[in-house]
Design a protein around this motif. Structure first.
Motif, short mmCIF file in Angstrom:
data_model
loop_
_atom_site.label_atom_id
_atom_site.label_comp_id
_atom_site.label_asym_id
_atom_site.label_seq_id
_atom_site.Cartn_x
_atom_site.Cartn_y
_atom_site.Cartn_z
N LEU A 1 0.83 -1.20 0.00
CA LEU A 1 0.00 0.00 0.00
C LEU A 1 0.87 1.26 0.00
N GLU A 2 1.94 1.26 0.80
CA GLU A 2 2.84 2.41 0.80
C GLU A 2 3.45 2.65 -0.57
N ALA A 3 3.82 1.56 -1.24
CA ALA A 3 4.40 1.68 -2.58
C ALA A 3 3.39 2.23 -3.56
N ALA A 4 2.12 1.86 -3.38
CA ALA A 4 1.08 2.30 -4.31
C ALA A 4 0.69 3.76 -4.12
N VAL A 5 0.59 4.20 -2.85
CA VAL A 5 0.12 5.57 -2.59
C VAL A 5 1.24 6.58 -2.53
#
Length: 213
Positions: free
Chosen positions: A204-208
């Motif tokens: 999720l961190e990589a995506a946002v």
């Protein structure tokens, strides 16, 4: 540019009901995965699908699920399954939800049934209160039992994006079931299969592009 993060509830923000299914199977001496095999048979028309779309009552589900499980070798009352649905809140995932809410829109799409208390189908007032607190964080919540549509029907993802005022391509969707992620991905959403909180939060961190832990 991510404009919204959309979450499944059970198995993502809470522990998976599959853990409770497995425990029940061990206690009853049933093959591991027996309950899931019933839910996977005729997945659009079985008792589970009907109940998630509010096309049958709890009493009808109790009877229909018992008949379906008996056909596979062991009769299980549907009410037994309902008692297993409500998981425990995962604090680290709720923290991530709050971090996302500070930066983007947040929504929830949950397949649920009209049983228990609230969207999380809680079996106690204490758990219901905890679920309600999490649900209050979302900008919009879609419950299958209320809209009469359930994942993986593509329309339910479109409804969420429309309600949040974002395009699928600008959205991230988290779910613990691959079958529910496939149509979201086909619409253009960035999808994350939740295998564990640690793995999901890293993706999720990589995506946002901002910290969520």
């Amino acid at each position: 540019m991510v404009e919204a993060v959309i979450w499944d509830f059970g198995g993502v923000l809470t522990t998976s009901p599959f853990e409770a299914f497995n425990r029940y199977e061990r206690e009853k001496g049933l093959p591991l995965g027996f309950i899931r095999s019933i839910n996977a048979t005729n997945p659009d028309t079985n008792a589970w699908a009907l109940f998630e779309r509010s096309e049958c009552t709890l009493d009808e589900f109790d009877r229909l699920f018992a008949e379906e499980s008996a056909a596979k070798g062991t009769r299980i009352p549907g009410r037994d399954i309902i008692e297993l649905l409500s998981g425990n809140i995962r604090p680290e995932m709720v923290t991530a939800l709050k971090r996302c809410k500070e930066q983007v829109k947040v929504g929830c799409i949950t397949n649920n049934v009209s049983a228990g208390k609230g969207a999380g189908m809680a079996r106690s007032s204490e758990k219901a209160a905890a679920v309600a607190e999490v649900m209050s964080l979302f900008d919009h919540v879609i419950e299958s039992s209320k809209v009469g549509i359930r994942k993986p029907d593509p329309r339910i993802y479109e409804m969420a994006c429309e309600a949040l005022g974002v395009s699928p391509a600008a959205s991230v969707y988290l779910d613990d079931l691959g079958i529910n992620l496939k149509p979201a991905r086909a619409l253009g959403m960035t999808t994350i299969k939740v295998l564990s909180p640690e793995q999901a939060l890293k993706e999720l961190e990589a995506a946002v592009g901002f910290p969520v832990a």
